[in-house]
Scaffold this motif. Sequence first.
Motif, short mmCIF file in Angstrom:
data_model
loop_
_atom_site.label_atom_id
_atom_site.label_comp_id
_atom_site.label_asym_id
_atom_site.label_seq_id
_atom_site.Cartn_x
_atom_site.Cartn_y
_atom_site.Cartn_z
N LEU A 81 77.51 48.09 51.57
CA LEU A 81 76.61 47.11 51.18
C LEU A 81 75.82 46.01 51.54
N VAL A 82 76.95 45.10 52.09
CA VAL A 82 76.15 44.12 52.60
C VAL A 82 75.24 44.09 53.76
N CYS A 83 76.02 44.93 54.74
CA CYS A 83 75.03 45.08 55.64
C CYS A 83 73.97 46.38 55.47
N ALA A 84 73.70 46.95 54.45
CA ALA A 84 73.19 47.97 54.31
C ALA A 84 71.55 46.98 54.09
N PHE A 85 72.06 46.13 52.06
CA PHE A 85 70.85 45.75 52.22
C PHE A 85 70.53 43.94 52.45
N PHE A 86 71.90 43.19 52.06
CA PHE A 86 71.73 41.77 52.60
C PHE A 86 71.21 41.38 54.14
N MET A 87 71.82 42.96 55.11
CA MET A 87 71.62 42.17 56.18
C MET A 87 70.70 43.43 56.70
N HIS A 88 69.40 43.86 55.19
CA HIS A 88 68.04 44.89 56.28
C HIS A 88 68.73 45.16 56.78
N MET A 89 69.47 45.71 57.53
CA MET A 89 69.80 47.17 57.91
C MET A 89 69.00 48.69 56.90
N TRP A 136 75.18 34.61 58.55
CA TRP A 136 75.50 34.08 56.96
C TRP A 136 76.68 35.65 56.62
N HIS A 137 75.54 36.61 56.48
CA HIS A 137 76.81 37.56 56.19
C HIS A 137 77.79 38.10 56.47
N LEU A 138 77.35 38.20 58.20
CA LEU A 138 78.62 38.92 58.84
C LEU A 138 79.82 37.85 58.89
N VAL A 139 79.65 36.70 58.29
CA VAL A 139 80.74 35.72 57.69
C VAL A 139 81.28 35.86 56.91
N ASP A 140 81.06 36.20 55.35
CA ASP A 140 80.74 36.60 54.35
C ASP A 140 82.03 37.79 54.69
N LEU A 141 81.31 39.52 55.53
CA LEU A 141 81.54 40.40 55.93
C LEU A 141 82.61 40.24 56.91
#
Lengths: 122, 362
Positions: free
Chosen positions: A65-73, B344-349
């Motif tokens: 979820l983080v990769c796909a949407f927060f990270m715009h993948m 920042w998202h990677l740190v979260d990841l």
Amino acid sequence: MADQHNDLPRFNHPASIKLLLAVFGSLIGLTVLTVATSAVWPESNLPADLAFPVAMIIASVKAFLVCAFFMHMWWDKKFNIIVFLSSTLFAALFIGLTLLDTGHYQNSIDNFPRNEVAQPPE
Amino acid sequence: MADAAHDDHHDHGEFIAHHFDSAEQQFDSGKLGIWLFLVTEVLFFSGLFVAYTLYRNHHPEIFDQAHVFLDKYLGGLNTIVLLFSSLTMALAVRAAQLGRNKNCGIYILITMVCAAMFLGVKAIEYSHKWDIGIFPGSLFALNYQHPEPTMIAGISDYLIWISMIPAILLVLFSVASIVGLLTKKTVFSKLMLGMAITVGGYFLGVFAGYSYMEAIMDHGDESHAAVTVEHDDQNIHMVSMTIDDEKSGAGHDGDHKEGDHAHAEGDHGHGGHHEQAYDKHHPDPKSLSKDVKIFFSIYYCMTGLHAIHIIAGIIALAWVYWRCLLGHWRTDYFGPVDYVGLYWHLVDLIWIYLFPLLYLID
């Protein structure tokens, strides 16, 4: 999926606020789920061996979820996605091959006389 | 410079470097660059994940014995704080993509405050471990004995020492902000104010963690970590666990007077009022494997490296915040916000994986 902003340059894809909030809600839900699972699992009759894979699956769904949407993948160039995902492939190789290698010598380690290690310190 | 946001969107803008043909080419190059950097970050952390996997695979008993010292609810709180900061980061990127510098600045500021709050909670966790001698490697010396009197009653000396740095920063940023205001350097003043608020987030985290610790001790919650309260005349102190070795050795059960060392142990089965020297969260040091310290070496390396990344993230976010104040972001130039966001998202990841791996072993 994204808001309609026709005047934006083509490399600019703002994600909709609704989508971001939905992703955040799901992430919180999954966090609560994984904490609850770990609290309930030891007392339940569920197979103990499965607790770890379940926790990892939940973590991976969150990571997706983080990769796909927060990270715009989801909207990113395929090449960038391949570049990033290749890192997980190499990390998996790193962990997997090291495990295989150390596992190979585990018998020698186990048979090495080191009884004192297992004893509680006086 | 602040007028940049209102310029024509289609010209060769002031932030497009001369070696790029277009804003899009510049953006795509930067994006590939940050993805490559994130690849190196993943591989950097993967070394620690290898250490974790090997030790857990070959010595699962160490992990079983050691994880009881970690509080999964404090870890969960930090997870939620970090996830929330990821949301505000994503919203900041969106605001930058739409050229809304002010909104972007607000979201970035919230992100920084959450980042600092994460560190505050971490400081509570670390200082409580250090209070009872849970150090990495050969320094590990688990000991529940009452410590020497602390500098401030009820608060760990370690916590005070770690908090010195943010306390000094808070003063410096506040003074700088006031000086900026007096000398009419508005952007500088706002930047310093933002940094002061960010550092305030650390103390918010400390407060949240401290209150949580106090609450679980008052209620004798099962989840509480290896700390307990000492009831004084007026204060409820958080000190490391107070155990009288002789009494505990004799299986002594609940003869402490009111006002004496009152444990808030977590076994509801005993009606919440009892004395039991060792329990699930306070195992007898003698019952632990000598190698439990290896778990904590791994724990401190993984969470410590992660915390360093949080600090680096705050610095990068501060730079983005500064440029928000300068009004640099426009619909064709928002790359740096996006790139810092990806970091920042990677740190979260990474935390998403660290949390179940370290806190949720059962």
